[in-house]
Design a protein around this motif. Sequence first.
Motif, PDB file in Angstrom:
ATOM      1  N   GLN A  62      90.883 114.894  22.352  1.00 44.29           N
ATOM      2  CA  GLN A  62      90.951 115.743  23.538  1.00 44.29           C
ATOM      3  C   GLN A  62      89.902 116.851  23.477  1.00 44.29           C
ATOM      4  OE1 GLN A  62      94.773 116.824  25.099  1.00 44.29           O
ATOM      5  NE2 GLN A  62      95.835 115.136  24.069  1.00 44.29           N
ATOM      6  N   ARG A  63      89.678 117.394  22.311  1.00 44.14           N
ATOM      7  CA  ARG A  63      88.667 118.438  22.171  1.00 44.14           C
ATOM      8  C   ARG A  63      87.274 117.898  22.510  1.00 44.14           C
ATOM      9  NH1 ARG A  63      88.239 123.312  19.040  1.00 44.14           N
ATOM     10  NH2 ARG A  63      86.041 123.835  18.707  1.00 44.14           N
ATOM     11  N   ILE A  64      86.940 116.730  21.970  1.00 45.07           N
ATOM     12  CA  ILE A  64      85.617 116.143  22.211  1.00 45.07           C
ATOM     13  C   ILE A  64      85.427 115.838  23.691  1.00 45.07           C
ATOM     14  CG2 ILE A  64      84.204 114.092  21.786  1.00 45.07           C
ATOM     15  CD1 ILE A  64      85.475 114.048  18.930  1.00 45.07           C
ATOM     16  N   TRP A  65      86.434 115.214  24.304  1.00 42.47           N
ATOM     17  CA  TRP A  65      86.312 114.860  25.719  1.00 42.47           C
ATOM     18  C   TRP A  65      86.205 116.109  26.596  1.00 42.47           C
ATOM     19  CZ3 TRP A  65      91.164 111.315  25.032  1.00 42.47           C
ATOM     20  CH2 TRP A  65      90.805 110.163  24.333  1.00 42.47           C
ATOM     21  N   LEU A  66      86.992 117.130  26.279  1.00 45.70           N
ATOM     22  CA  LEU A  66      86.964 118.346  27.089  1.00 45.70           C
ATOM     23  C   LEU A  66      85.594 119.017  27.017  1.00 45.70           C
ATOM     24  CD1 LEU A  66      88.769 120.242  28.845  1.00 45.70           C
ATOM     25  CD2 LEU A  66      89.039 121.628  26.798  1.00 45.70           C
ATOM     26  N   LYS A  67      85.030 119.083  25.821  1.00 48.11           N
ATOM     27  CA  LYS A  67      83.718 119.717  25.676  1.00 48.11           C
ATOM     28  C   LYS A  67      82.661 118.975  26.476  1.00 48.11           C
ATOM     29  CE  LYS A  67      80.566 121.693  22.273  1.00 48.11           C
ATOM     30  NZ  LYS A  67      80.313 121.957  20.824  1.00 48.11           N
ATOM     31  N   GLN A  68      82.685 117.656  26.405  1.00 46.66           N
ATOM     32  CA  GLN A  68      81.688 116.868  27.134  1.00 46.66           C
ATOM     33  C   GLN A  68      81.872 116.993  28.640  1.00 46.66           C
ATOM     34  OE1 GLN A  68      81.226 112.755  25.954  1.00 46.66           O
ATOM     35  NE2 GLN A  68      80.567 112.127  27.989  1.00 46.66           N
ATOM     36  N   MET A  69      83.105 116.880  29.111  1.00 50.12           N
ATOM     37  CA  MET A  69      83.340 116.819  30.550  1.00 50.12           C
ATOM     38  C   MET A  69      83.175 118.176  31.233  1.00 50.12           C
ATOM     39  SD  MET A  69      86.463 114.040  30.706  1.00 50.12           S
ATOM     40  CE  MET A  69      86.318 113.777  32.478  1.00 50.12           C
ATOM     41  N   SER A  70      83.284 119.277  30.465  1.00 52.72           N
ATOM     42  CA  SER A  70      83.107 120.618  31.036  1.00 52.72           C
ATOM     43  C   SER A  70      81.746 121.220  30.712  1.00 52.72           C
ATOM     44  CB  SER A  70      84.216 121.547  30.530  1.00 52.72           C
ATOM     45  OG  SER A  70      84.130 121.728  29.124  1.00 52.72           O
ATOM     46  N   SER A  71      80.800 120.388  30.321  1.00 56.37           N
ATOM     47  CA  SER A  71      79.505 120.905  29.864  1.00 56.37           C
ATOM     48  C   SER A  71      78.539 121.233  31.003  1.00 56.37           C
ATOM     49  CB  SER A  71      78.847 119.894  28.910  1.00 56.37           C
ATOM     50  OG  SER A  71      78.596 118.664  29.583  1.00 56.37           O
ATOM     51  N   GLN A  72      78.831 120.763  32.214  1.00 63.49           N
ATOM     52  CA  GLN A  72      77.973 121.009  33.372  1.00 63.49           C
ATOM     53  C   GLN A  72      78.856 121.253  34.598  1.00 63.49           C
ATOM     54  OE1 GLN A  72      74.575 121.187  33.569  1.00 63.49           O
ATOM     55  NE2 GLN A  72      74.401 120.909  31.351  1.00 63.49           N
ATOM     56  N   PRO A  73      78.295 121.843  35.665  1.00 62.82           N
ATOM     57  CA  PRO A  73      79.085 122.031  36.885  1.00 62.82           C
ATOM     58  C   PRO A  73      79.671 120.715  37.378  1.00 62.82           C
ATOM     59  CG  PRO A  73      77.071 123.320  37.003  1.00 62.82           C
ATOM     60  CD  PRO A  73      76.958 122.474  35.766  1.00 62.82           C
ATOM     61  N   ASN A  74      80.945 120.770  37.751  1.00 64.60           N
ATOM     62  CA  ASN A  74      81.743 119.563  37.910  1.00 64.60           C
ATOM     63  C   ASN A  74      82.407 119.485  39.284  1.00 64.60           C
ATOM     64  OD1 ASN A  74      83.076 117.196  36.932  1.00 64.60           O
ATOM     65  ND2 ASN A  74      84.900 118.395  36.478  1.00 64.60           N
ATOM     66  N   GLN A  75      81.848 120.176  40.283  1.00 61.26           N
ATOM     67  CA  GLN A  75      82.482 120.159  41.598  1.00 61.26           C
ATOM     68  C   GLN A  75      82.156 118.864  42.339  1.00 61.26           C
ATOM     69  OE1 GLN A  75      79.866 122.103  40.836  1.00 61.26           O
ATOM     70  NE2 GLN A  75      78.284 121.730  42.376  1.00 61.26           N
ATOM     71  N   VAL A  76      82.884 118.624  43.418  1.00 63.25           N
ATOM     72  CA  VAL A  76      82.657 117.445  44.249  1.00 63.25           C
ATOM     73  C   VAL A  76      81.185 117.377  44.648  1.00 63.25           C
ATOM     74  CG1 VAL A  76      83.098 116.463  46.534  1.00 63.25           C
ATOM     75  CG2 VAL A  76      84.994 117.294  45.153  1.00 63.25           C
ATOM     76  N   GLY A  77      80.614 116.192  44.521  1.00 64.66           N
ATOM     77  CA  GLY A  77      79.229 115.985  44.925  1.00 64.66           C
ATOM     78  C   GLY A  77      78.208 116.295  43.855  1.00 64.66           C
ATOM     79  N   SER A  78      78.628 116.857  42.728  1.00 64.92           N
ATOM     80  CA  SER A  78      77.678 117.182  41.662  1.00 64.92           C
ATOM     81  C   SER A  78      77.378 115.940  40.831  1.00 64.92           C
ATOM     82  CB  SER A  78      78.243 118.277  40.758  1.00 64.92           C
ATOM     83  OG  SER A  78      79.364 117.799  40.037  1.00 64.92           O
TER      84      SER A  78
END
Length: 770
Positions: A62-78
Amino acid sequence: MTRLMIRPLLAIACALSTWGACAANDDINQHSTDMLGFSSGNAAKQQGLEQRFDAQLDPADQRIWLKQMSSQPNQVGSPHDKANAEFMLAKFREWGWDAHIETFDVLYPTPKKVALELLGPQPFTAALKEPAIAGDATSNIQDGALPPYNVYGADGDVTAELVYANYGMPDDYKDLARRGIDVRGKIVLTRYGGGWRGLKPKLAQQHGAIGCLIYSDPHDDGYAKGDVYPKGGWRPADGVQRGSVADMQVYPGDPLTPGIGSVPGAKRLAIKDATSLLKIPVLPISYADATPLLQSLSGPVAPANWRGSLPITYHVGPSTAKVHMTVESNWGQKPVYDVIAKIRGSTAPDQWIVRGNHHDGWVFGAWDPLAGNVALMAEAKAIGALVKQGWRPQRTLVYASWDGEEPGLLGSTEWAETHAKELQAKAVTYVNSDTNGRGFLGAGGSHSLQHLVNQVADGVTDPETKVSVRERLRAHMLIAGNDDDAKPEAKDIAKIAAQGGDVPLAALGSGSDFSAFLEHLGIASLDLGFGDEDDNAGIYHSQYDSFDHYVRFGDPTFEYGVALSKVVGHIVLRSADADVVPMRFGDFSTTLNQYVDELHKLVENTRKATEQQHKLLDAHAFTLDADPTRPVAPPERDSDVPTIDLAPLDQAAKQLTQSAQAFEAAYGKRAAAGFDLPPKQALELSTHMARMEQMLTDPHGLPTRPWFKHMIYAPGMLTGYGVKTLPGVREALEARRWDEANQYAAITAKVIDGYRQQLDQLTDLLNSQK
């Protein structure tokens, strides 16, 4: 638009009446097996399966996935939003799931220009941005990040005087009127809190304002709560809460396709005809930007309960200088990417257990929503490992990571509307999560699932105290209820908590992806997560909802992420493999009795309060009490309370109690016999049980909002996320629409009668088997 995690005590306040259900049904359901819905032999096998599931859960994942998935702006359309969907798709397939991405094109305006300035002799230009913070690696990323804004507010370029309206709720406008303050033609400044953000500009618009600003006062989530980021977890001076202001109490999802999926060829409304869109511009601002605006206000000093924690004197206005605000947007469509993964059931493939969490954020979204999303991924990985070991669920599992939740439950709503007929035919339960932190279990949902949640929670160990998460929550209730400043309802809860038995589920309003399943389609639903000890609320919907913040002030060890995976995973596994679906309808019946009793008390209390107000007005007490140098007019005279006929609800609830007792007796005999039903008849029983929640819907829906069809649970028109139980009647009473209250008492009673009749058929089905 994600709601803050259901806090245990807030959840209880929303569903105080369910405590009565706990005690009563402990008597009704003495026959319950050790594991609801299972024969004793199958229950032992299930416990072994859950132990194998738990062994697959690793907080490091969970730590690894969270770091990767929150590493860049993640809003709709990004780009990163799409990359995250593709990352999860690959993972689901790696773990053995049949997975695909389902795409919907939805209306999603993004800002081209936002600006705010105070004119006059002391001009000020608002920053409208969040600066980088030392120690937060992603806070300096600007590329691809949208500025702070409120989606689905109107475009506009307006200049006007400013008026402060506290939280911008209905009573606040009554207080302004009593002080002679009119917001017509003005820009309204409100603070976050006290009600859902979308109600603030909606009410401002209804009162004639031409613009609305919403700021975060440190009293609510800043330095008054604790040290601000980065020293502590709370909102810093430049932090801004983004969010949706669509009128989702009317309908969520794509504003242009209410009630139908946003698929190619769908009939779309013109933007001007979309009733969930606002007509005035709205901007969220920080308390750093709000301070000069508040200092510009003249007029009366604000009432005591309107004053925040800034070192200023709060006035209501109008301002001594005008404010100029600009919002200009791109009103185009954007794709949302729902990741859908399935494992087909072996014996009941047309009964679905649906599990969801969203993956889009406002910026990086580490806490909201990715902390919950990585728990879902951990469950999927562990279930995939069980399948590779030779296990297969009896019922089909459907795991979904939704996109577009933040703007307005877009991905989940469009998917549910697109597949509505299939879901109503096949879905047994929808299990949702969203944010996740550290502390106590928060649980809300359909009360037929209350005992299942309690049994599961009693078997999962709290990471900090090493007791069950249910018993830790019970202790929390006892302490809170025995505090000297505890409210009466908290004291009542503490008394019942001391008796043991089930802890209650909160009734669900809105604010996350369960809405389309529960309130539109009538599918029994749950919403689960941990919280109350983490310090995430201060960075809600801001650029500082980051991985670095989460690992300091959220769930640093990810042990509560594992705990969430266990709680939800066990619910999913039991729902998938139970001999009959694990629902207990007596819990709903007794809860309903309490809701009806609350309506009687509401009528009685409203009548007494109205009579008292009339006496005070007739005695000119408000006029005599007012300070002549600070005039406050008397309140408007409330309408008299006529006779309210709740007899149809009383009768329907009484008859349902009798039917629930009969069903529980028949069910108990079958449970004692090890659910010795032929496979075809067991399948039929579970199929009909799974559709019971649909019997609580009405095809015409609630007044002025037919999308919401559930007659027991709905978000309030004036609460936003907050639930209204028996909403057709309760909201009419609260709004003093007396004829409508009588009308919906009869309509709701008819719906309950239909539910009872279906329950009687289930009882006959149980009793007819040899």
